[in-house]
Design a protein around this motif. Sequence first.
Motif, PDB file in Angstrom:
ATOM      1  N   ARG A  16       2.571   1.708  -3.399  1.00 18.50           N
ATOM      2  CA  ARG A  16       1.626   2.265  -4.374  1.00 18.50           C
ATOM      3  C   ARG A  16       1.402   3.751  -4.130  1.00 18.50           C
ATOM      4  O   ARG A  16       1.423   4.552  -5.067  1.00 18.50           O
ATOM      5  CB  ARG A  16       0.275   1.539  -4.288  1.00 18.50           C
ATOM      6  N   GLU A  17       1.191   4.101  -2.878  1.00 14.50           N
ATOM      7  CA  GLU A  17       0.907   5.497  -2.534  1.00 14.50           C
ATOM      8  C   GLU A  17       2.035   6.433  -2.985  1.00 14.50           C
ATOM      9  O   GLU A  17       1.778   7.530  -3.470  1.00 14.50           O
ATOM     10  CB  GLU A  17       0.715   5.628  -1.017  1.00 14.50           C
ATOM     11  N   GLN A  30       0.829  -1.199   0.000  1.00 18.19           N
ATOM     12  CA  GLN A  30       0.000   0.000   0.000  1.00 18.19           C
ATOM     13  C   GLN A  30       0.871   1.260   0.000  1.00 18.19           C
ATOM     14  O   GLN A  30       0.614   2.199  -0.763  1.00 18.19           O
ATOM     15  CB  GLN A  30      -0.925   0.000   1.218  1.00 18.19           C
ATOM     16  N   ILE A  31       1.907   1.275   0.835  1.00 14.22           N
ATOM     17  CA  ILE A  31       2.822   2.425   0.891  1.00 14.22           C
ATOM     18  C   ILE A  31       3.563   2.577  -0.448  1.00 14.22           C
ATOM     19  O   ILE A  31       3.729   3.691  -0.954  1.00 14.22           O
ATOM     20  CB  ILE A  31       3.834   2.261   2.041  1.00 14.22           C
ATOM     21  N   ASN A  46       4.415   5.491  -5.260  1.00 14.90           N
ATOM     22  CA  ASN A  46       4.860   5.079  -6.593  1.00 14.90           C
ATOM     23  C   ASN A  46       6.305   4.556  -6.583  1.00 14.90           C
ATOM     24  O   ASN A  46       7.131   4.969  -7.399  1.00 14.90           O
ATOM     25  CB  ASN A  46       4.702   6.248  -7.570  1.00 14.90           C
TER      26      ASN A  46
END
Length: 90
Positions: A55-56, A52-53, A58
């Motif tokens: 992705r957040e 998640q981190i 990139n």
Amino acid sequence: MKITLVKKILADGSPCAKCRDVQQKLEDNDQLRFIDQTLIADVRDDDSPGMQIAREFNVERAPFFLVEREGQAPEIYTVYFKFVKEVLQK
């Protein structure tokens, strides 16, 4: 300042080699005490905290460090030596 280390778990369930190397460097140099939290980016689980981190922010490389300073935008470091020079040695 808050420092988060994000390490990757590969599809076969093993930790990535670079993540093991960086973890060992942090231990050998007594730098783990500066890490506030460690998250796992498990490629088998897109909802794992580390994924998640990643992705957040990139980020596609692991391990990486997320450095959060009050009043500043978070910074990402994907290179251990740069992280040490610019964050831990200041």
